[in-house]
Enzyme design. Sequence first.
Site, PDB file in Angstrom:
ATOM      1  CG  ASP A  98      44.553  43.050  37.522  1.00 49.03           C
ATOM      2  OD1 ASP A  98      45.448  42.764  36.759  1.00 49.03           O
ATOM      3  OD2 ASP A  98      43.516  42.445  37.900  1.00 49.03           O
ATOM      4  CG  MET A 143      51.876  45.504  40.850  1.00 50.85           C
ATOM      5  SD  MET A 143      52.322  47.008  41.171  1.00 50.85           S
ATOM      6  CE  MET A 143      52.995  47.476  39.649  1.00 50.85           C
ATOM      7  CG  ASP A 189      38.177  40.967  38.171  1.00 54.40           C
ATOM      8  OD1 ASP A 189      38.882  40.236  38.972  1.00 54.40           O
ATOM      9  OD2 ASP A 189      38.620  40.969  36.909  1.00 54.40           O
TER      10      ASP A 189
HETATM   11  N1  DQQ Z   1      43.871  39.579  37.149  1.00 54.42           N
HETATM   12  C1  DQQ Z   1      43.172  39.282  38.292  1.00 54.42           C
HETATM   13  C2  DQQ Z   1      41.963  38.802  38.122  1.00 54.42           C
HETATM   14  C3  DQQ Z   1      41.562  39.745  36.863  1.00 54.42           C
HETATM   15  C4  DQQ Z   1      42.723  39.523  36.043  1.00 54.42           C
HETATM   16  C5  DQQ Z   1      44.040  37.990  39.151  1.00 54.42           C
HETATM   17  C6  DQQ Z   1      43.183  40.822  35.326  1.00 54.42           C
HETATM   18  O1  DQQ Z   1      40.786  39.057  39.112  1.00 54.42           O
HETATM   19  O2  DQQ Z   1      40.455  39.371  36.313  1.00 54.42           O
HETATM   20  O3  DQQ Z   1      45.334  38.387  39.309  1.00 54.42           O
HETATM   21  O4  DQQ Z   1      44.514  40.919  35.083  1.00 54.42           O
END
Ligand code: DQQ
Length: 463
Positions: A23, A21, A143
């Site tokens: 974000d 796990m 994001d």
């Molecule tokens: N984790 C995600 C991205 C983000 C990054 C991919 C930050 O969308 O930029 O798992 O931990």
Amino acid sequence: MTSSNDRYRPGYHFSPPTGWMNDPNGLIQWRGRYHLFYQHNPYEARWGFMHWGHAVSDDLMHWSDLPLALAPEPGSPREDGCWSGVAVNDGGIPTLLYTEVRGGVQLPYVAVGSEDLLTWTKHPRNPVIAGPPEGVSVPGFRDHCVWHEGNWWYQIIGSGIAGQGGACFLYRGTTLLEWEYLGPLCVGSVGENDDMWECPDFFALGDRHVLVLSPLPLNRAVYLTGRYESHRFIAEASGDVDGSHDFYAPQSFVDERGRRIMFGWLREARDEAMQLAAGWSGAMSLPRLITPRTDGRVGMSPAPEIEALRGAHISRAPHDLSPDTFVPIDMLHGDMLEIAATIDPGAAQQVGVAVFVSPERNEETHIVYEREPGRLLIDRTRAGSGYADSPSIALPLDHGEILNLRIFIDRSIVEVFANGHACLTARVYPTRSDSDGVALFATGGTARVLSFDAWELSSSMHR
Ligand code: DQQ
């Protein structure tokens, strides 16, 4: 080892049922229930093949697992999948805006949910934005933070501009499917030489706006406060969301009571082989209430719902801590505890609380306030088997100001809230079964403990 008998598995911080796990995503209170989605690799405890995991809670504390919400296309390579994003209520229709990665290309996607939030359908009009703004060289385009204002939806997407630093690009649309580019909301460096701003989170707080960022290569979460005018954010001050690299990529949402609540990803601080052997990786922070303060800082405190987990309680009457003493708290042992202490540092140079203390003190973790240079740190150099450094955050106390600590320990997590605004988190991995003591200490002068309370906390995972 299976994921269920790992002594480091948190009891009241959310962690994935199995696998990896990272974000928090899609935080929303929907029809009264709190939904937590998250970046998730269900196959193994390592980043890749990114899905959205899903859990639900009635009280922000007791979580139940739900089926996976989003999955990469079948046969996708490890780097492709469903990356971070948010959930919004689009006139009664639950909708996700997130980054779908295909062939290494990061694309803004929309998925529409069923009323119970259990089934999500990627919209046929995806991607809803073709790519980064024309003519800009970017290190990434991913994001999302989305909000509704007047007749418009707005969203920002994390990115960077070569030679200028990190960036958030601002878009506007009358629907969630068509977006007009308005320009960069903000560009610059928060750390040194920011390259990419991941996971931007933008919101009004009191009479200011706050932009929370996870910049690379800084690799920890920070905030800017300032003014939002004419589609631009003008930063006036900055601060740390948490002083540690162990807390990253936070996201916040407003619940039905109007409270702004943040979760962050608590990544592991042990090597990958141990994570793979354990079968799980990553935890969520406690839900943090985000509040305005008159001193310009962002207020952060644990959601009061945590108090429902309190069990056996002990307290200590006010007393002095003599210089260079280490005072074990008799009868207080455990690896799932809340400790609340108010301390007048007095003449002490250092004062603090030790947790996960073994009887001979060959393992212990110190939460330390240091008068000079005015900071809080977690000394995990002798904590056990994980990283052996001392993350810290600035905590300058005014003359006569009392140190106010709320400390949460949860198997492999130490999460500290100090004076309503300074947060510091560290993952620790004590190796001894008897590393469960608690003590108070001071060095360099006498400090006075004004209050000391501790509670055993119960587990809150429904599995
Ligand atoms: N984790 C995600 C991205 C983000 C990054 C991919 C930050 O969308 O930029 O798992 O931990």
